[in-house]
Design an enzyme around this catalytic site. Sequence first.
Site, PDB file in Angstrom:
ATOM      1  N   GLY A   1       2.635  -1.258   4.308  1.00  0.00           N
ATOM      2  CA  GLY A   1       2.783   0.285   3.881  1.00  0.00           C
ATOM      3  C   GLY A   1       4.004   0.703   3.750  1.00  0.00           C
ATOM      4  O   GLY A   1       4.620   0.363   2.655  1.00  0.00           O
ATOM      5  N   GLY A   2       4.721   1.151   4.589  1.00  0.00           N
ATOM      6  CA  GLY A   2       6.265   1.751   4.559  1.00  0.00           C
ATOM      7  C   GLY A   2       7.165   0.844   4.000  1.00  0.00           C
ATOM      8  O   GLY A   2       7.962   1.198   2.891  1.00  0.00           O
TER       9      GLY A   2
ATOM     10  N   ASN B   1       0.886  -1.083   0.036  1.00  0.00           N
ATOM     11  CA  ASN B   1       0.102   0.159   0.084  1.00  0.00           C
ATOM     12  C   ASN B   1       0.877   1.336  -0.018  1.00  0.00           C
ATOM     13  O   ASN B   1       1.599   1.568   1.048  1.00  0.00           O
ATOM     14  CB  ASN B   1      -0.942   0.104   1.268  1.00  0.00           C
ATOM     15  CG  ASN B   1      -1.675   1.140   1.339  1.00  0.00           C
ATOM     16  OD1 ASN B   1      -1.743   2.022   0.522  1.00  0.00           O
ATOM     17  ND2 ASN B   1      -2.327   1.524   2.470  1.00  0.00           N
ATOM     18  N   TRP B   2       0.930   1.912  -1.120  1.00  0.00           N
ATOM     19  CA  TRP B   2       1.992   3.094  -1.349  1.00  0.00           C
ATOM     20  C   TRP B   2       1.273   4.214  -0.668  1.00  0.00           C
ATOM     21  O   TRP B   2       2.170   5.072  -0.589  1.00  0.00           O
ATOM     22  CB  TRP B   2       2.246   3.458  -2.743  1.00  0.00           C
ATOM     23  CG  TRP B   2       3.206   2.255  -3.479  1.00  0.00           C
ATOM     24  CD1 TRP B   2       3.661   1.077  -2.809  1.00  0.00           C
ATOM     25  CD2 TRP B   2       3.691   2.392  -4.723  1.00  0.00           C
ATOM     26  NE1 TRP B   2       4.426   0.453  -3.954  1.00  0.00           N
ATOM     27  CE2 TRP B   2       4.634   1.109  -4.903  1.00  0.00           C
ATOM     28  CE3 TRP B   2       3.537   3.429  -5.654  1.00  0.00           C
ATOM     29  CZ2 TRP B   2       5.073   1.077  -6.002  1.00  0.00           C
ATOM     30  CZ3 TRP B   2       4.312   3.172  -6.824  1.00  0.00           C
ATOM     31  CH2 TRP B   2       5.151   1.928  -6.879  1.00  0.00           C
ATOM     32  N   LYS B   3       0.303   4.285  -0.339  1.00  0.00           N
ATOM     33  CA  LYS B   3      -0.541   5.365   0.385  1.00  0.00           C
ATOM     34  C   LYS B   3      -0.252   6.674  -0.590  1.00  0.00           C
ATOM     35  O   LYS B   3      -0.346   6.564  -1.812  1.00  0.00           O
ATOM     36  CB  LYS B   3      -0.223   5.633   1.706  1.00  0.00           C
ATOM     37  CG  LYS B   3      -0.315   4.314   2.641  1.00  0.00           C
ATOM     38  CD  LYS B   3      -0.058   4.704   4.017  1.00  0.00           C
ATOM     39  CE  LYS B   3      -0.035   3.252   4.518  1.00  0.00           C
ATOM     40  NZ  LYS B   3       0.055   3.492   6.285  1.00  0.00           N
TER      41      LYS B   3
ATOM     42  N   GLY C   1       2.175   2.168  10.683  1.00  0.00           N
ATOM     43  CA  GLY C   1       2.839   3.159  10.505  1.00  0.00           C
ATOM     44  C   GLY C   1       3.690   3.517  11.799  1.00  0.00           C
ATOM     45  O   GLY C   1       4.138   4.909  11.877  1.00  0.00           O
TER      46      GLY C   1
ATOM     47  N   HIS D   1      -9.672   0.672   4.880  1.00  0.00           N
ATOM     48  CA  HIS D   1      -8.193   1.294   5.544  1.00  0.00           C
ATOM     49  C   HIS D   1      -8.519   2.077   6.593  1.00  0.00           C
ATOM     50  O   HIS D   1      -9.417   2.789   6.658  1.00  0.00           O
ATOM     51  CB  HIS D   1      -7.297   1.929   4.637  1.00  0.00           C
ATOM     52  CG  HIS D   1      -5.845   1.679   4.994  1.00  0.00           C
ATOM     53  ND1 HIS D   1      -5.651   2.772   6.028  1.00  0.00           N
ATOM     54  CD2 HIS D   1      -4.728   1.056   5.108  1.00  0.00           C
ATOM     55  CE1 HIS D   1      -4.198   2.529   6.350  1.00  0.00           C
ATOM     56  NE2 HIS D   1      -3.762   1.334   5.903  1.00  0.00           N
TER      57      HIS D   1
ATOM     58  N   GLU E   1      -5.764  -5.262  10.402  1.00  0.00           N
ATOM     59  CA  GLU E   1      -4.706  -4.089  10.605  1.00  0.00           C
ATOM     60  C   GLU E   1      -4.905  -3.539  11.901  1.00  0.00           C
ATOM     61  O   GLU E   1      -5.792  -2.790  12.149  1.00  0.00           O
ATOM     62  CB  GLU E   1      -4.749  -3.302   9.612  1.00  0.00           C
ATOM     63  CG  GLU E   1      -4.480  -3.690   8.334  1.00  0.00           C
ATOM     64  CD  GLU E   1      -3.813  -2.857   7.332  1.00  0.00           C
ATOM     65  OE1 GLU E   1      -2.508  -2.843   6.979  1.00  0.00           O
ATOM     66  OE2 GLU E   1      -4.398  -1.965   6.951  1.00  0.00           O
TER      67      GLU E   1
ATOM     68  N   GLU F   1      -7.077   4.546   7.799  1.00  0.00           N
ATOM     69  CA  GLU F   1      -6.796   5.966   7.786  1.00  0.00           C
ATOM     70  C   GLU F   1      -7.940   6.366   7.183  1.00  0.00           C
ATOM     71  O   GLU F   1      -8.300   7.662   7.111  1.00  0.00           O
ATOM     72  CB  GLU F   1      -5.475   5.965   6.528  1.00  0.00           C
ATOM     73  CG  GLU F   1      -4.353   5.901   7.404  1.00  0.00           C
ATOM     74  CD  GLU F   1      -3.013   5.378   6.680  1.00  0.00           C
ATOM     75  OE1 GLU F   1      -3.197   5.281   5.488  1.00  0.00           O
ATOM     76  OE2 GLU F   1      -2.235   4.925   7.386  1.00  0.00           O
TER      77      GLU F   1
ATOM     78  N   SER G   1       3.143  -2.410  10.370  1.00  0.00           N
ATOM     79  CA  SER G   1       4.683  -2.611  10.617  1.00  0.00           C
ATOM     80  C   SER G   1       5.165  -3.754  10.428  1.00  0.00           C
ATOM     81  O   SER G   1       6.017  -4.087  11.018  1.00  0.00           O
ATOM     82  CB  SER G   1       4.817  -1.942  12.021  1.00  0.00           C
ATOM     83  OG  SER G   1       4.552  -0.515  12.212  1.00  0.00           O
TER      84      SER G   1
HETATM   85  C1  PEP Z   1      -0.756   0.013   5.799  1.00  0.00           C
HETATM   86  O1  PEP Z   1      -0.899   1.192   5.310  1.00  0.00           O
HETATM   87  O2  PEP Z   1      -2.033  -0.967   5.418  1.00  0.00           O
HETATM   88  C2  PEP Z   1       0.050  -0.433   6.710  1.00  0.00           C
HETATM   89  C3  PEP Z   1       0.150  -1.751   7.317  1.00  0.00           C
HETATM   90  O3  PEP Z   1       1.027   0.279   6.970  1.00  0.00           O
HETATM   91  P1  PEP Z   1       2.475  -0.004   7.737  1.00  0.00           P
HETATM   92  O4  PEP Z   1       3.078  -1.263   7.056  1.00  0.00           O
HETATM   93  O5  PEP Z   1       3.466   1.346   7.282  1.00  0.00           O
HETATM   94  O6  PEP Z   1       2.375   0.151   9.199  1.00  0.00           O
END
Ligand code: PEP
Length: 252
Positions: free
Chosen positions: A236-237, A9-11, A175, A97, A169, A99, A215
């Site tokens: 994500g990251g 997930n590049w956001k 994040g 998600h 999640e 967010e 994470s």
């Molecule tokens: C996400 O955005 O779905 C996510 C899991 O982010 P991260 O891996 O950065 O925690």
Amino acid sequence: MRKKIVAGNWKMNKTFSDAEDLLQEIGEELQAANNTKVQVVICTPFPYLEMATDFCQDFDYSIGAQNVSEYEKGAYTGEISAEMLQSLNVEYCIVGHSERRTLFHETNEQIKLKMENLLKQDIIPIFCCGEVLKDREENKHFDVVKKQVEESLFGFQPLDFNKIVIAYEPVWAIGTGKTATADQAEEMHAFIRSLIVEKYGKELARNTSILYGGSCNAKNAAELFAKENVDGGLIGGASLIAADFITIIDSF
Ligand code: PEP
């Protein structure tokens, strides 16, 4: 047999040319790794989807969007419909998600409508659910996730439900660098699968991929993915760095 999936997930990150470079790099590294066990999905920002789906012709990953409108078409300025995503050959789409739930106040009902639109267009929803830290501290995490799953997912007919991928999640892990332990993830994934058994029966539950997100990185992915009910990750990251993303994919 359910699929093993690692979805990035590049956001809201990367310029157009950075995105091209990253898609090329991930594609080449995937070819070199020749990992056939895992379905790789890359969820880019909307403006890059057409370019990204072109890359799929050369490389072995699928492209996903990060959101979709709850409306099908019409006077909804700024919205992107499932039909538009389909016209760009998008195969997956993240919905619900945390967010979007938190910052854009999406409800379980809106998330359900989004999934209905995606399924009509043969796009696979990646449905996100998870509790905030306070819920876990108050031991309410199972109730919170149950409500999200029941309200958004359990209205679907079995044939449609069968196409949906679930991502657990925990919001406190997204994040933050604070990963759920492999046992915490397994406990929740097993719980979600038990809800599916009750609603749709054992076979459908066995076939549903449940990903972990929060994470997840190159260091902890192997331990998480070793758990029986963890069928991959929503990343994500760490999906923004080709080498880390490939290490995660190869952690199965
Ligand atoms: C996400 O955005 O779905 C996510 C899991 O982010 P991260 O891996 O950065 O925690």
